[in-house]
Design a protein around this motif. Structure first.
Motif, PDB file in Angstrom:
ATOM      1  N   ASP A   1      40.881  38.636  39.208  1.00 28.28           N
ATOM      2  CA  ASP A   1      39.803  39.306  39.948  1.00 28.28           C
ATOM      3  C   ASP A   1      40.355  40.121  41.111  1.00 28.28           C
ATOM      4  O   ASP A   1      39.847  41.203  41.424  1.00 28.28           O
ATOM      5  N   PHE A   2      41.364  39.593  41.790  1.00 25.99           N
ATOM      6  CA  PHE A   2      42.098  40.280  42.851  1.00 25.99           C
ATOM      7  C   PHE A   2      41.196  40.821  43.960  1.00 25.99           C
ATOM      8  O   PHE A   2      41.474  41.854  44.569  1.00 25.99           O
ATOM      9  N   GLY A   3      40.078  40.135  44.210  1.00 28.16           N
ATOM     10  CA  GLY A   3      39.196  40.556  45.288  1.00 28.16           C
ATOM     11  C   GLY A   3      38.310  41.740  44.957  1.00 28.16           C
ATOM     12  O   GLY A   3      37.592  42.244  45.835  1.00 28.16           O
ATOM     13  N   PHE A   4      38.320  42.194  43.698  1.00 31.21           N
ATOM     14  CA  PHE A   4      37.505  43.360  43.328  1.00 31.21           C
ATOM     15  C   PHE A   4      36.014  43.089  43.467  1.00 31.21           C
ATOM     16  O   PHE A   4      35.235  44.021  43.654  1.00 31.21           O
ATOM     17  N   ILE A   5      35.612  41.813  43.360  1.00 31.45           N
ATOM     18  CA  ILE A   5      34.201  41.493  43.484  1.00 31.45           C
ATOM     19  C   ILE A   5      33.668  41.881  44.854  1.00 31.45           C
ATOM     20  O   ILE A   5      32.470  42.115  45.030  1.00 31.45           O
ATOM     21  N   LEU A   6      34.565  41.995  45.844  1.00 28.39           N
ATOM     22  CA  LEU A   6      34.187  42.429  47.184  1.00 28.39           C
ATOM     23  C   LEU A   6      34.510  43.897  47.411  1.00 28.39           C
ATOM     24  O   LEU A   6      33.647  44.691  47.789  1.00 28.39           O
TER      25      LEU A   6
ATOM     26  N   SER B   1      42.333  46.565  47.637  1.00 28.17           N
ATOM     27  CA  SER B   1      41.683  45.287  47.385  1.00 28.17           C
ATOM     28  C   SER B   1      42.542  44.095  47.790  1.00 28.17           C
ATOM     29  O   SER B   1      42.048  42.962  47.835  1.00 28.17           O
ATOM     30  N   SER B   2      43.803  44.317  48.089  1.00 28.88           N
ATOM     31  CA  SER B   2      44.718  43.211  48.378  1.00 28.88           C
ATOM     32  C   SER B   2      44.265  42.331  49.545  1.00 28.88           C
ATOM     33  O   SER B   2      44.394  41.094  49.460  1.00 28.88           O
ATOM     34  N   PRO B   3      43.731  42.883  50.651  1.00 31.20           N
ATOM     35  CA  PRO B   3      43.255  41.988  51.717  1.00 31.20           C
ATOM     36  C   PRO B   3      42.141  41.057  51.250  1.00 31.20           C
ATOM     37  O   PRO B   3      42.081  39.890  51.653  1.00 31.20           O
ATOM     38  N   PHE B   4      41.248  41.552  50.386  1.00 34.08           N
ATOM     39  CA  PHE B   4      40.179  40.718  49.853  1.00 34.08           C
ATOM     40  C   PHE B   4      40.736  39.642  48.922  1.00 34.08           C
ATOM     41  O   PHE B   4      40.226  38.527  48.856  1.00 34.08           O
TER      42      PHE B   4
ATOM     43  N   ALA C   1      36.825  38.531  58.602  1.00 32.60           N
ATOM     44  CA  ALA C   1      36.349  37.693  57.501  1.00 32.60           C
ATOM     45  C   ALA C   1      37.529  37.236  56.656  1.00 32.60           C
ATOM     46  O   ALA C   1      37.605  36.074  56.235  1.00 32.60           O
ATOM     47  N   ASN C   2      38.458  38.150  56.405  1.00 35.70           N
ATOM     48  CA  ASN C   2      39.670  37.806  55.664  1.00 35.70           C
ATOM     49  C   ASN C   2      40.558  36.869  56.473  1.00 35.70           C
ATOM     50  O   ASN C   2      41.079  35.873  55.968  1.00 35.70           O
ATOM     51  N   LEU C   3      40.736  37.192  57.750  1.00 39.65           N
ATOM     52  CA  LEU C   3      41.643  36.412  58.593  1.00 39.65           C
ATOM     53  C   LEU C   3      41.157  34.979  58.769  1.00 39.65           C
ATOM     54  O   LEU C   3      41.962  34.035  58.794  1.00 39.65           O
TER      55      LEU C   3
END
Length: 422
Positions: free
Chosen positions: A64-69, A221-224, A361-363
């Protein structure tokens, strides 16, 4: 202006309802089959299946690699531009295909190296396949476009049909591999219908991407991705660690998996609200509505958790069978996580992204993961590693997320009045 806001809120409500149907249907069908599975498989085999699912969650996060966000936000911002929507859709699906291939190679290598996993290779391959196929469902597209109705109805109907297969064919503990097999079949058919709908109804097709577009999509998308890895780490890592310490087929793992499954199902009740609010808030920044939702949700959630905690043992015995009565102790320790979940979700991307503070939010989830790992390491080094101490550390790590986000929102509360719609 008032009419536009009314239309937007109506779309938000409809999107939320269908997201509830789509997201919660999976948990609902799981919930009604879990009591049957636990009674047929028993703690040992149920723990083995739970360990495989926990292990595959790592791969699901990678695919998914954070793509949902990230892709949901991109689709929401460019929904009027069909060409850009097609570019985003193509890039995300191509990225998932690449990540699926890499993940499969890693899984096979791990299973070959670890004898304990090699003995159950079909179970892990089937579970991986069901998870990978599910990851290709274009949820990000429908969430970004805020058009969930058709895909939801079809997906729920298909899932319901294949859930029946569990009741019809799962009759002995040795048939535990039926659980991922039937899940795979249901996900595959749902994916087929989704792709047909995207292509022929939404008129969104795969396109040729410009050089560097795919790489840029993955990079953005990497941070997500790291955020979601951190957010899911406690749930997945706990089961994984318990499996390594006690073995996947132990009663201890089975008890924990049963409790954790119920907590996860309860948490999922709030996911559609946050997921539907996310693209809406990115586009409209309606903080007044967000605060109203929080105040309406929290009181009944807290009361429900208190009542469930009082009758935790009885609930586990009633839902999962008498063999799981003692799992009530684990459930009772984990319940504060359920009580915190609405605030954790609401104060995350739905609040921080429109405030221009998405990085926090990520941190917050990364900091929570660090707290979890430090806690786990401390338990191992001091010889205090038990299911109860593990659950306690988990509650502390989740509270860290809530505390961090609450502090950031409070320190920047002036942004609310600046960006609330008039």
């Amino acid at each position: 202006m008032a009419e536009v806001m009314k239309t937007n809120k109506k779309r938000l409500l409809q999107n939320t309802l269908f997201l509830y149907m789509l997201t919660f249907s999976g948990y609902f069908f799981s919930l009604i089959t879990v009591p049957y599975q636990t009674r047929i498989l028993g703690p040992e085999f149920y723990g083995k299946v739970g360990f495989a699912i926990a292990m595959m969650t790592y791969f699901r996060l990678v695919i998914d690699f954070g793509f949902i966000l990230s892709a949901t936000a991109d689709i929401s911002q460019h929904r009027e531009n069909k060409q850009e929507v097609a570019n985003i859709y193509t890039a995300v699906m191509q990225a998932k295909a690449i990540l699926t291939g890499l993940s499969l190679m890693v899984l096979l290598s791990i299973c070959y190296i670890v004898p304990m996993l090699r003995q159950d290779l079909p179970l892990y391959v089937l579970t991986f396949a069901s998870v990978a196929v599910s990851a290709f469902l274009p949820d990000f597209l429908y969430r970004g476009l805020e058009t969930m109705k058709r895909i939801t109805v079809r997906t729920v109907a298909i899932q319901a049909f294949f859930v029946l297969l569990i009741f019809l064919f799962l009759k002995h503990p040795q048939q535990y591999y039926f659980v991922p097999l039937f899940t795979l079949i249901g996900n595959a058919v749902a994916l087929l219908f989704a792709q047909v709908h995207v292509c022929y109804k939404l008129k969104i097709k795969f396109v040729r991407l410009e050089k560097g577009y795919l790489a840029n999509t993955i990079r953005q998308s990497s941070p997500f991705f790291f955020s979601r890895i951190a957010a899911t780490m406690y749930q997945v890592t706990n089961t994984f660690f318990l499996g390594l310490v006690y073995s996947p087929s132990s009663v201890t793992v089975g008890m924990y998996v049963a409790s954790d499954r119920l907590v996860g199902t309860a948490k999922s009740a709030f996911t559609p609200i946050a997921d539907s609010l996310y693209p809406y808030m990115v586009k409209h920044r309606d903080f007044r509505l967000l605060k109203k939702i929080i105040w309406r949700i929290m009181p009944p959630v807290i009361v429900a958790c208190i009542v469930l905690g009082m009758y935790a043992h009885e609930c586990m015995s009633f839902f999962l069978g008498k063999a799981f009565y003692e799992a009530g102790s684990t459930l009772r320790i984990l319940l504060p996580i359920v009580a915190m979940t609405p605030l954790v979700y609401m104060l995350g991307f739905p609040t921080l992204s429109p405030m221009g503070l998405a990085k926090h939010a990520n941190l917050s989830t990364i900091i929570s993961a660090v707290v979890q790992l430090i806690g786990l390491s401390t338990l191992f080094w001091t010889g205090m590693f038990t299911v109860s101490s593990l659950c306690f550390i988990t509650v502390v790590s989740q509270f860290t997320v809530l505390l961090y986000r609450a502090i950031i929102v409070w320190k920047n509360r002036h942004i609310f009045s600046e960006k609330e719609p008039t």
